[in-house]
Design a protein around this motif. Structure first.
Motif, mmCIF file in Angstrom:
data_model
loop_
_atom_site.group_PDB
_atom_site.id
_atom_site.type_symbol
_atom_site.label_atom_id
_atom_site.label_comp_id
_atom_site.label_asym_id
_atom_site.label_seq_id
_atom_site.Cartn_x
_atom_site.Cartn_y
_atom_site.Cartn_z
ATOM 1 N N ASP A 38 43.633 21.571 44.043
ATOM 2 C CA ASP A 38 42.966 22.199 45.192
ATOM 3 C C ASP A 38 41.464 22.360 44.944
ATOM 4 O O ASP A 38 40.659 22.232 45.868
ATOM 5 C CB ASP A 38 43.616 23.526 45.569
ATOM 6 N N ARG A 39 41.058 22.579 43.697
ATOM 7 C CA ARG A 39 39.626 22.703 43.377
ATOM 8 C C ARG A 39 38.929 21.339 43.493
ATOM 9 O O ARG A 39 37.828 21.233 44.025
ATOM 10 C CB ARG A 39 39.461 23.260 41.976
ATOM 11 N N VAL A 40 39.578 20.293 43.015
ATOM 12 C CA VAL A 40 39.014 18.941 43.126
ATOM 13 C C VAL A 40 38.948 18.532 44.591
ATOM 14 O O VAL A 40 37.962 17.942 45.044
ATOM 15 C CB VAL A 40 39.827 17.938 42.282
ATOM 16 N N TRP A 41 39.975 18.859 45.364
ATOM 17 C CA TRP A 41 39.978 18.559 46.803
ATOM 18 C C TRP A 41 38.744 19.178 47.471
ATOM 19 O O TRP A 41 38.063 18.510 48.243
ATOM 20 C CB TRP A 41 41.259 19.072 47.454
ATOM 21 N N ARG A 42 38.464 20.433 47.153
ATOM 22 C CA ARG A 42 37.278 21.091 47.725
ATOM 23 C C ARG A 42 35.999 20.360 47.329
ATOM 24 O O ARG A 42 35.105 20.169 48.146
ATOM 25 C CB ARG A 42 37.201 22.551 47.287
ATOM 26 N N ALA A 43 35.904 19.937 46.063
ATOM 27 C CA ALA A 43 34.707 19.236 45.591
ATOM 28 C C ALA A 43 34.524 17.896 46.301
ATOM 29 O O ALA A 43 33.399 17.450 46.504
ATOM 30 C CB ALA A 43 34.779 19.017 44.079
ATOM 31 N N LEU A 44 35.626 17.273 46.711
ATOM 32 C CA LEU A 44 35.562 15.982 47.398
ATOM 33 C C LEU A 44 35.364 16.103 48.896
ATOM 34 O O LEU A 44 34.901 15.152 49.535
ATOM 35 C CB LEU A 44 36.849 15.187 47.139
ATOM 36 N N THR A 45 35.706 17.247 49.482
ATOM 37 C CA THR A 45 35.693 17.356 50.945
ATOM 38 C C THR A 45 34.681 18.344 51.500
ATOM 39 O O THR A 45 34.407 18.312 52.688
ATOM 40 C CB THR A 45 37.095 17.731 51.471
ATOM 41 N N ASP A 46 34.137 19.211 50.685
ATOM 42 C CA ASP A 46 33.126 20.172 51.145
ATOM 43 C C ASP A 46 31.756 19.509 50.973
ATOM 44 O O ASP A 46 31.340 19.231 49.849
ATOM 45 C CB ASP A 46 33.215 21.445 50.307
ATOM 46 N N PRO A 47 31.044 19.237 52.081
ATOM 47 C CA PRO A 47 29.765 18.528 51.980
ATOM 48 C C PRO A 47 28.766 19.181 51.023
ATOM 49 O O PRO A 47 28.055 18.480 50.305
ATOM 50 C CB PRO A 47 29.234 18.533 53.415
ATOM 51 N N GLU A 48 28.730 20.498 50.978
ATOM 52 C CA GLU A 48 27.793 21.175 50.076
ATOM 53 C C GLU A 48 28.149 20.908 48.616
ATOM 54 O O GLU A 48 27.277 20.618 47.790
ATOM 55 C CB GLU A 48 27.775 22.670 50.351
ATOM 56 N N LEU A 49 29.424 21.000 48.295
ATOM 57 C CA LEU A 49 29.858 20.745 46.917
ATOM 58 C C LEU A 49 29.700 19.266 46.551
ATOM 59 O O LEU A 49 29.252 18.940 45.452
ATOM 60 C CB LEU A 49 31.303 21.188 46.717
ATOM 61 N N LEU A 50 30.034 18.379 47.469
ATOM 62 C CA LEU A 50 29.915 16.949 47.215
ATOM 63 C C LEU A 50 28.466 16.553 46.957
ATOM 64 O O LEU A 50 28.180 15.731 46.089
ATOM 65 C CB LEU A 50 30.486 16.158 48.389
ATOM 66 N N SER A 51 27.547 17.184 47.661
ATOM 67 C CA SER A 51 26.131 16.847 47.478
ATOM 68 C C SER A 51 25.605 17.307 46.121
ATOM 69 O O SER A 51 24.603 16.786 45.636
ATOM 70 C CB SER A 51 25.285 17.429 48.602
ATOM 71 N N ARG A 52 26.279 18.238 45.478
ATOM 72 C CA ARG A 52 25.833 18.699 44.152
ATOM 73 C C ARG A 52 26.055 17.657 43.067
ATOM 74 O O ARG A 52 25.303 17.606 42.101
ATOM 75 C CB ARG A 52 26.570 19.979 43.758
ATOM 76 N N TRP A 53 27.107 16.840 43.191
ATOM 77 C CA TRP A 53 27.400 15.893 42.116
ATOM 78 C C TRP A 53 27.342 14.437 42.550
ATOM 79 O O TRP A 53 27.346 13.535 41.707
ATOM 80 C CB TRP A 53 28.745 16.197 41.462
ATOM 81 N N PHE A 54 27.254 14.158 43.847
ATOM 82 C CA PHE A 54 27.184 12.760 44.284
ATOM 83 C C PHE A 54 25.933 12.529 45.107
ATOM 84 O O PHE A 54 24.935 12.058 44.593
ATOM 85 C CB PHE A 54 28.454 12.371 45.044
ATOM 86 N N THR A 55 25.966 12.856 46.356
ATOM 87 C CA THR A 55 24.811 12.666 47.228
ATOM 88 C C THR A 55 24.978 13.522 48.472
ATOM 89 O O THR A 55 26.060 14.018 48.763
ATOM 90 C CB THR A 55 24.632 11.184 47.605
ATOM 91 N N GLU A 56 23.904 13.683 49.201
ATOM 92 C CA GLU A 56 23.927 14.475 50.435
ATOM 93 C C GLU A 56 24.857 13.822 51.450
ATOM 94 O O GLU A 56 24.879 12.603 51.606
ATOM 95 C CB GLU A 56 22.517 14.555 51.009
ATOM 96 N N VAL A 57 25.617 14.662 52.122
ATOM 97 C CA VAL A 57 26.556 14.209 53.144
ATOM 98 C C VAL A 57 26.266 14.969 54.422
ATOM 99 O O VAL A 57 26.055 16.181 54.399
ATOM 100 C CB VAL A 57 28.019 14.486 52.717
ATOM 101 N N SER A 58 26.257 14.240 55.547
ATOM 102 C CA SER A 58 26.022 14.902 56.833
ATOM 103 C C SER A 58 26.926 14.287 57.892
ATOM 104 O O SER A 58 27.393 13.155 57.751
ATOM 105 C CB SER A 58 24.551 14.766 57.248
ATOM 106 N N ALA A 59 27.165 15.058 58.938
ATOM 107 C CA ALA A 59 27.945 14.553 60.065
ATOM 108 C C ALA A 59 27.077 13.575 60.858
ATOM 109 O O ALA A 59 25.868 13.760 60.974
ATOM 110 C CB ALA A 59 28.391 15.705 60.957
ATOM 111 N N VAL A 60 27.698 12.525 61.384
ATOM 112 C CA VAL A 60 26.985 11.578 62.242
ATOM 113 C C VAL A 60 26.946 12.179 63.638
ATOM 114 O O VAL A 60 28.003 12.499 64.199
ATOM 115 C CB VAL A 60 27.678 10.195 62.246
ATOM 116 N N PRO A 61 25.730 12.370 64.198
ATOM 117 C CA PRO A 61 25.636 12.964 65.527
ATOM 118 C C PRO A 61 26.442 12.172 66.565
ATOM 119 O O PRO A 61 26.463 10.944 66.538
ATOM 120 C CB PRO A 61 24.138 12.906 65.848
#
Length: 99
Positions: A15-38
Motif C-alpha cells: 500500500d505504501r509503494v502504491w501511494r508512491a506510484l499513484t500520488d503525483p506529489e510523491l511520484l514527483s519526488r523520485w521520478f519526475t513532475e506529473v500533472s493532469a492533462v487539461p
C-alpha cells in the motif's frame, strides 16, 4: 511488439509503494513532475523531456486500475506508443514490483 519485464523486491508494504506510484506529489519526488492533462480526464503528463532516454514529455492514460495491486497505462512519447503495466505482490519482507 517487444516485451520488456523487470521485477524488484522492496522492503515496503504494497500500500505504501502504491501511494508512491499513484500520488503525483510523491511520484514527483523520485521520478519526475506529473500533472493532469487539461480537458482529458484520466490522462497524465510526465515531465520527462529533460531526463536521459526521453525525447519528449510522456502522456499516459490509465486503462486498468485495481488498487492496490495493478495499474496499466497507455503511454505516448513523441511518435512512440507503449503499454506499461505495474503489479504489486505482497511478500514476507514487503512487496515485489513487477513491470
Amino acid at each position: 511488439m517487444n516485451d520488456i519485464a523487470a521485477q524488484v523486491d522492496l522492503f515496503h508494504p504494497a500500500d505504501r509503494v502504491w501511494r508512491a506510484l499513484t500520488d503525483p506529489e510523491l511520484l514527483s519526488r523520485w521520478f519526475t513532475e506529473v500533472s493532469a492533462v487539461p480537458d482529458a480526464p484520466g490522462r497524465l503528463r510526465f515531465a520527462t523531456s529533460e531526463l536521459p532516454g526521453f525525447d519528449a514529455a510522456v502522456e499516459a492514460e490509465v486503462v486498468e486500475r485495481r488498487e492496490p495491486e495493478l495499474m496499466t497505462l497507455r503511454c505516448r512519447e513523441g511518435g512512440r506508443r507503449s503499454l506499461l503495466t505495474g503489479q504489486l505482490t505482497p511478500t514476507a519482507d514487503g512487496c515485489r514490483l513487477s513491470m
